[in-house]
Design an enzyme around this catalytic site. Structure first.
Site, PDB file in Angstrom:
ATOM      1  N   HIS A   6     -31.775 -43.563   1.651  1.00 34.97           N
ATOM      2  CA  HIS A   6     -31.602 -44.441   2.803  1.00 34.97           C
ATOM      3  C   HIS A   6     -31.721 -43.623   4.093  1.00 34.97           C
ATOM      4  CE1 HIS A   6     -29.484 -47.923   0.537  1.00 34.97           C
ATOM      5  NE2 HIS A   6     -30.020 -47.101  -0.345  1.00 34.97           N
ATOM      6  N   GLU A   8     -29.883 -43.386   6.719  1.00 32.74           N
ATOM      7  CA  GLU A   8     -28.673 -42.679   7.138  1.00 32.74           C
ATOM      8  C   GLU A   8     -28.423 -41.460   6.239  1.00 32.74           C
ATOM      9  OE1 GLU A   8     -29.103 -45.857   6.668  1.00 32.74           O
ATOM     10  OE2 GLU A   8     -28.005 -47.099   8.104  1.00 32.74           O
ATOM     11  N   CYS A  33     -26.359 -50.483   5.699  1.00 26.69           N
ATOM     12  CA  CYS A  33     -25.993 -51.248   4.509  1.00 26.69           C
ATOM     13  C   CYS A  33     -24.666 -50.719   3.954  1.00 26.69           C
ATOM     14  CB  CYS A  33     -27.101 -51.140   3.458  1.00 26.69           C
ATOM     15  SG  CYS A  33     -27.174 -49.563   2.600  1.00 26.69           S
ATOM     16  N   CYS A  36     -24.621 -47.098   2.772  1.00 24.76           N
ATOM     17  CA  CYS A  36     -24.583 -46.081   3.825  1.00 24.76           C
ATOM     18  C   CYS A  36     -23.234 -46.044   4.528  1.00 24.76           C
ATOM     19  CB  CYS A  36     -25.707 -46.322   4.829  1.00 24.76           C
ATOM     20  SG  CYS A  36     -27.334 -45.994   4.107  1.00 24.76           S
TER      21      CYS A  36
HETATM   22 ZN   LIG Z   1     -28.431 -47.888   3.537  1.00 26.27          ZN
END
Ligand SMILES: [Zn+2]
Length: 234
Positions: A6, A8, A33, A36
């Protein structure tokens, strides 16, 4: 999907690789999300990290705590003085017991012997394992990839208190490669060789998943696995 990184996580792995001591603010194009929000808990003072979502109608910084109230994280499992992500780690690996298994490679095996690349890959992966953040399993691990130009990119395993958001060492090495502009020579992201360092007795082993990952992104790459046996003193 298991190998996804992801945005992040990419940011945290890159900051970790460059020795950044902390994170105060994050700007991101969409709201983080749940995965994260959890991953960010590995940083000390996570609740106060300021998040800016640039796609918001009226973007404004807001603390991570407002996105993840009542968090579960390192304080629930670790001593308060245990090092967290972005803090110095010096994991004990023990003695190198076996020089592990060479997987794949074909013709590229010959190419990695020049310039001490095999040794540099091992040293990079070993350093990444020593500095990896694996306080929950105790299974320190590091990975390194080399591109066609002989440049080596190490990646440290980063565990999450919630386990599943953990970032594998192979993924972390690819983050380092991409962030440095590498992987543009040749096919398969330009990765020609890789090394994995982990403990021989590790309950969490990355060899299987790292092999699948490497076969997908760099099918011709040569992978060597080094396993450390914890010393009796540990
Ligand atoms: Zn994420």
């Amino acid at each position: 999907m298991h190998h996804s990184v992801h945005a992040e996580q990419f940011l945290m792995a890159n900051a970790n690789a460059h020795g950044e001591p902390g994170i105060r603010c994050v700007a991101v194009s969409s709201v983080p999300c749940g995965h994260c929000r959890q991953f960010l808990q590995e940083i000390r003072g996570a609740a106060e990290i300021q998040i800016l979502v640039t796609s918001d109608e009226d973007p404004a910084f807001r603390p991570l705590a407002s996105l993840l109230p009542n968090p579960f994280g390192p304080p629930d499992l670790l001593h308060k003085d245990a090092p967290l992500l972005l803090e110095p780690h010096d994991n004990e690996l023990g003695a190198l017991e076996a020089t592990g298994v060479a997987v794949g490679g074909g013709g590229s095996c010959n190419g990695i012997r020049g310039g001490g690349l095999e040794r540099r890959l091992r040293e990079a992966a070993e350093g990444a394992a020593r500095s990896s953040h694996a306080p929950y399993s105790g299974c320190a691990a590091g990975f390194a990839v080399a591109d066609g130009g002989g440049r080596v990119y190490p990646g440290s395993y980063v565990e999450s208190a919630a386990y599943n958001p953990s970032l594998g060492p192979a993924q972390a090495a690819m983050v380092a490669c991409l962030a440095a502009g590498g992987g543009r020579e040749g096919g398969g992201w330009g990765i020609v060789a890789a090394a994995l360092v982990e403990k021989e007795t590790a309950a969490v082993s990355h060899e299987g998943t790292a092999r699948i990952f490497l076969e997908a992104v760099a099918p011709g790459a040569h992978l060597k696995v080094y396993r450390f046996r914890p010393s009796a003193a540990v």
